[in-house]
Write a protein that holds these residues in place. Structure first.
Motif, PDB file in Angstrom:
ATOM      1  N   LEU A  91     -10.723  -9.887 -28.001  1.00  0.00           N
ATOM      2  CA  LEU A  91     -11.703  -9.657 -26.931  1.00  0.00           C
ATOM      3  C   LEU A  91     -12.627  -8.482 -27.240  1.00  0.00           C
ATOM      4  O   LEU A  91     -13.726  -8.401 -26.682  1.00  0.00           O
ATOM      5  N   ASP A  92     -12.203  -7.580 -28.119  1.00  0.00           N
ATOM      6  CA  ASP A  92     -13.076  -6.477 -28.515  1.00  0.00           C
ATOM      7  C   ASP A  92     -14.303  -6.975 -29.276  1.00  0.00           C
ATOM      8  O   ASP A  92     -15.295  -6.250 -29.398  1.00  0.00           O
ATOM      9  N   LYS A  93     -14.220  -8.186 -29.823  1.00  0.00           N
ATOM     10  CA  LYS A  93     -15.341  -8.761 -30.576  1.00  0.00           C
ATOM     11  C   LYS A  93     -15.957  -9.954 -29.843  1.00  0.00           C
ATOM     12  O   LYS A  93     -16.713 -10.723 -30.426  1.00  0.00           O
ATOM     13  N   THR A  94     -15.628 -10.074 -28.572  1.00  0.00           N
ATOM     14  CA  THR A  94     -16.116 -11.189 -27.752  1.00  0.00           C
ATOM     15  C   THR A  94     -17.378 -10.779 -26.999  1.00  0.00           C
ATOM     16  O   THR A  94     -17.532  -9.618 -26.610  1.00  0.00           O
ATOM     17  N   THR A  95     -18.269 -11.728 -26.799  1.00  0.00           N
ATOM     18  CA  THR A  95     -19.515 -11.482 -26.062  1.00  0.00           C
ATOM     19  C   THR A  95     -19.472 -12.198 -24.719  1.00  0.00           C
ATOM     20  O   THR A  95     -19.043 -13.347 -24.635  1.00  0.00           O
ATOM     21  N   VAL A  96     -19.917 -11.496 -23.682  1.00  0.00           N
ATOM     22  CA  VAL A  96     -20.007 -12.086 -22.343  1.00  0.00           C
ATOM     23  C   VAL A  96     -21.469 -12.042 -21.899  1.00  0.00           C
ATOM     24  O   VAL A  96     -22.109 -10.991 -21.960  1.00  0.00           O
ATOM     25  N   GLN A  97     -21.989 -13.194 -21.489  1.00  0.00           N
ATOM     26  CA  GLN A  97     -23.349 -13.249 -20.950  1.00  0.00           C
ATOM     27  C   GLN A  97     -23.284 -13.591 -19.468  1.00  0.00           C
ATOM     28  O   GLN A  97     -22.632 -14.561 -19.072  1.00  0.00           O
ATOM     29  N   TRP A  98     -23.946 -12.779 -18.671  1.00  0.00           N
ATOM     30  CA  TRP A  98     -24.014 -12.985 -17.222  1.00  0.00           C
ATOM     31  C   TRP A  98     -25.444 -13.364 -16.870  1.00  0.00           C
ATOM     32  O   TRP A  98     -26.381 -12.610 -17.112  1.00  0.00           O
ATOM     33  N   ILE A  99     -25.624 -14.553 -16.289  1.00  0.00           N
ATOM     34  CA  ILE A  99     -26.955 -15.006 -15.872  1.00  0.00           C
ATOM     35  C   ILE A  99     -26.928 -15.141 -14.357  1.00  0.00           C
ATOM     36  O   ILE A  99     -26.337 -16.075 -13.806  1.00  0.00           O
ATOM     37  N   GLY A 100     -27.542 -14.175 -13.680  1.00  0.00           N
ATOM     38  CA  GLY A 100     -27.494 -14.142 -12.222  1.00  0.00           C
ATOM     39  C   GLY A 100     -28.876 -14.096 -11.616  1.00  0.00           C
ATOM     40  O   GLY A 100     -29.894 -14.227 -12.310  1.00  0.00           O
ATOM     41  N   PRO A 101     -28.938 -13.904 -10.304  1.00  0.00           N
ATOM     42  CA  PRO A 101     -30.228 -13.878  -9.597  1.00  0.00           C
ATOM     43  C   PRO A 101     -31.172 -12.793 -10.114  1.00  0.00           C
ATOM     44  O   PRO A 101     -32.401 -12.952 -10.028  1.00  0.00           O
TER      45      PRO A 101
ATOM     46  N   LEU B  33     -20.676  -6.404 -24.125  1.00  0.00           N
ATOM     47  CA  LEU B  33     -19.665  -6.229 -25.158  1.00  0.00           C
ATOM     48  C   LEU B  33     -18.520  -5.425 -24.558  1.00  0.00           C
ATOM     49  O   LEU B  33     -18.666  -4.782 -23.514  1.00  0.00           O
ATOM     50  N   ALA B  34     -17.377  -5.460 -25.226  1.00  0.00           N
ATOM     51  CA  ALA B  34     -16.208  -4.748 -24.715  1.00  0.00           C
ATOM     52  C   ALA B  34     -16.423  -3.243 -24.784  1.00  0.00           C
ATOM     53  O   ALA B  34     -17.032  -2.723 -25.725  1.00  0.00           O
ATOM     54  N   ALA B  35     -15.926  -2.533 -23.776  1.00  0.00           N
ATOM     55  CA  ALA B  35     -15.973  -1.070 -23.788  1.00  0.00           C
ATOM     56  C   ALA B  35     -15.130  -0.570 -24.960  1.00  0.00           C
ATOM     57  O   ALA B  35     -13.958  -0.884 -25.071  1.00  0.00           O
ATOM     58  N   GLY B  36     -15.743   0.198 -25.861  1.00  0.00           N
ATOM     59  CA  GLY B  36     -15.017   0.688 -27.021  1.00  0.00           C
ATOM     60  C   GLY B  36     -14.809  -0.362 -28.091  1.00  0.00           C
ATOM     61  O   GLY B  36     -14.055  -0.147 -29.044  1.00  0.00           O
ATOM     62  N   GLY B  37     -15.470  -1.514 -27.952  1.00  0.00           N
ATOM     63  CA  GLY B  37     -15.298  -2.601 -28.918  1.00  0.00           C
ATOM     64  C   GLY B  37     -16.377  -2.587 -29.983  1.00  0.00           C
ATOM     65  O   GLY B  37     -16.693  -1.553 -30.569  1.00  0.00           O
TER      66      GLY B  37
ATOM     67  N   ARG C 174     -21.099  -2.960 -20.697  1.00  0.00           N
ATOM     68  CA  ARG C 174     -19.836  -3.205 -21.416  1.00  0.00           C
ATOM     69  C   ARG C 174     -18.728  -3.511 -20.414  1.00  0.00           C
ATOM     70  O   ARG C 174     -18.615  -2.836 -19.387  1.00  0.00           O
ATOM     71  N   PHE C 175     -17.950  -4.546 -20.736  1.00  0.00           N
ATOM     72  CA  PHE C 175     -16.873  -4.938 -19.836  1.00  0.00           C
ATOM     73  C   PHE C 175     -15.572  -4.230 -20.207  1.00  0.00           C
ATOM     74  O   PHE C 175     -15.355  -3.841 -21.360  1.00  0.00           O
ATOM     75  N   ALA C 176     -14.714  -4.055 -19.199  1.00  0.00           N
ATOM     76  CA  ALA C 176     -13.402  -3.428 -19.416  1.00  0.00           C
ATOM     77  C   ALA C 176     -12.356  -4.527 -19.610  1.00  0.00           C
ATOM     78  O   ALA C 176     -12.499  -5.638 -19.090  1.00  0.00           O
ATOM     79  N   ILE C 177     -11.302  -4.209 -20.363  1.00  0.00           N
ATOM     80  CA  ILE C 177     -10.204  -5.149 -20.615  1.00  0.00           C
ATOM     81  C   ILE C 177      -8.910  -4.519 -20.117  1.00  0.00           C
ATOM     82  O   ILE C 177      -8.608  -3.369 -20.427  1.00  0.00           O
ATOM     83  N   SER C 178      -8.149  -5.273 -19.344  1.00  0.00           N
ATOM     84  CA  SER C 178      -6.845  -4.796 -18.881  1.00  0.00           C
ATOM     85  C   SER C 178      -5.835  -5.931 -19.004  1.00  0.00           C
ATOM     86  O   SER C 178      -6.200  -7.100 -19.137  1.00  0.00           O
ATOM     87  N   THR C 179      -4.564  -5.568 -18.964  1.00  0.00           N
ATOM     88  CA  THR C 179      -3.498  -6.544 -19.200  1.00  0.00           C
ATOM     89  C   THR C 179      -2.968  -7.116 -17.897  1.00  0.00           C
ATOM     90  O   THR C 179      -2.682  -6.380 -16.954  1.00  0.00           O
ATOM     91  N   VAL C 180      -2.841  -8.427 -17.864  1.00  0.00           N
ATOM     92  CA  VAL C 180      -2.138  -9.107 -16.778  1.00  0.00           C
ATOM     93  C   VAL C 180      -0.744  -9.478 -17.270  1.00  0.00           C
ATOM     94  O   VAL C 180       0.258  -9.234 -16.606  1.00  0.00           O
ATOM     95  N   GLN C 181      -0.670 -10.045 -18.483  1.00  0.00           N
ATOM     96  CA  GLN C 181       0.607 -10.397 -19.102  1.00  0.00           C
ATOM     97  C   GLN C 181       0.449 -10.314 -20.620  1.00  0.00           C
ATOM     98  O   GLN C 181      -0.450 -10.934 -21.190  1.00  0.00           O
ATOM     99  N   ASP C 182       1.331  -9.545 -21.254  1.00  0.00           N
ATOM    100  CA  ASP C 182       1.238  -9.358 -22.702  1.00  0.00           C
ATOM    101  C   ASP C 182       2.597  -8.899 -23.217  1.00  0.00           C
ATOM    102  O   ASP C 182       2.896  -7.716 -23.240  1.00  0.00           O
ATOM    103  N   ASN C 183       3.423  -9.848 -23.631  1.00  0.00           N
ATOM    104  CA  ASN C 183       4.810  -9.537 -23.994  1.00  0.00           C
ATOM    105  C   ASN C 183       4.942  -8.688 -25.249  1.00  0.00           C
ATOM    106  O   ASN C 183       5.918  -7.942 -25.406  1.00  0.00           O
ATOM    107  N   ASP C 184       3.982  -8.791 -26.180  1.00  0.00           N
ATOM    108  CA  ASP C 184       4.128  -8.055 -27.435  1.00  0.00           C
ATOM    109  C   ASP C 184       3.105  -6.937 -27.605  1.00  0.00           C
ATOM    110  O   ASP C 184       2.946  -6.389 -28.692  1.00  0.00           O
ATOM    111  N   GLY C 185       2.404  -6.573 -26.544  1.00  0.00           N
ATOM    112  CA  GLY C 185       1.469  -5.447 -26.606  1.00  0.00           C
ATOM    113  C   GLY C 185       0.305  -5.672 -27.554  1.00  0.00           C
ATOM    114  O   GLY C 185      -0.120  -4.742 -28.249  1.00  0.00           O
ATOM    115  N   SER C 186      -0.251  -6.872 -27.570  1.00  0.00           N
ATOM    116  CA  SER C 186      -1.312  -7.203 -28.523  1.00  0.00           C
ATOM    117  C   SER C 186      -2.721  -6.930 -27.998  1.00  0.00           C
ATOM    118  O   SER C 186      -3.693  -7.162 -28.718  1.00  0.00           O
ATOM    119  N   GLN C 187      -2.846  -6.482 -26.756  1.00  0.00           N
ATOM    120  CA  GLN C 187      -4.177  -6.232 -26.188  1.00  0.00           C
ATOM    121  C   GLN C 187      -5.027  -5.405 -27.170  1.00  0.00           C
ATOM    122  O   GLN C 187      -4.525  -4.416 -27.713  1.00  0.00           O
TER     123      GLN C 187
END
Length: 209
Positions: A100-110, A117-121, A129-142
């Motif tokens: 997700l650090d190398k993922t792009t998000v485009q928002w097309i709104g009114p 881009l990811a914060a710190g990515g 820049r969007f923030a990333i947080s964990t909902v479920q991550d058993n091996d700490g790969s975020q």
């Protein structure tokens, strides 16, 4: 009496000269054919490698996608506008690891179209820049989605809230308005979602979009 020199036409000596010339031409043709065959083999190998690379890239862009699990909105303004959008994501079925650090998000709104881009990515000059947080991550790969059970939250800060760890952009989403969300993985796989704000936000602290 003048002696006439016997003619050699049609003798074995002439045949030997013709045979040597034919041999030279034959050898030259063999050399040319060998060189041409080498060029064809090298060209075929290059084209095959290029085709395999192109096929792999096309496959990655099709399969290595992000799947949206759910989208919610909160941080309402006094004008009943949504200030923060949270997107819970997972790996799409059959996809490989997605960073997700190398993922792009485009928002097309009114208020316009904005790239995130990811914060710190990845480096760049995005609109926010969007923030990333964990909902479920058993091996700490975020921030890498490397398991089918991984669930991460992408947080977009609309407007100027600046309190959720993301860099704000654009304007808040008003009641009843619609926006389009495009998430593109590093491999080029694109996921498109429509975000629809409820017609009224009164009495709510968070809504499903």
């Amino acid at each position: 009496m003048q002696r006439l020199r016997p003619s050699t036409e049609g003798t074995g000596e002439d045949r030997g000269q013709v045979g040597i010339g034919t041999l030279i031409v034959f050898i030259a043709m063999v050399l040319v054919a060998a060189i041409a065959a080498g060029v064809l083999i090298n060209t075929a190998g290059f084209l095959q490698s290029s085709a395999q690379a192109t096929g792999q890239q096309s496959s990655d862009s099709t399969t290595n996608r992000i799947q949206v699990v759910g989208i919610t909105g909160d941080h309402f303004t006094d004008n009943s506008e949504i200030g923060v959008v949270d997107i819970v994501v997972r790996r799409a079925p059959g996809a490989g690891n997605v960073d997700l650090d190398k993922t792009t998000v485009q928002w097309i709104g009114p208020s316009g179209s904005y790239y995130q881009l990811a914060a710190g990515g990845a480096d760049g000059n995005p609109d926010g820049r969007f923030a990333i947080s964990t909902v479920q991550d058993n091996d700490g790969s975020q921030p890498v989605l490397n398991d089918v059970e991984d669930r991460f939250r992408i947080t977009l800060d609309l407007g100027t809230d600046n309190s959720v760890g993301a860099e704000p952009f654009g304007e808040e989403l008003p009641e009843g308005e619609t926006a389009t969300l495009r998430i593109t993985s590093p491999a080029g796989g694109m996921t498109t979602e429509e975000v629809v704000a409820p017609k009224t936000l009164s009495g709510e602290s968070s809504v499903t979009l």
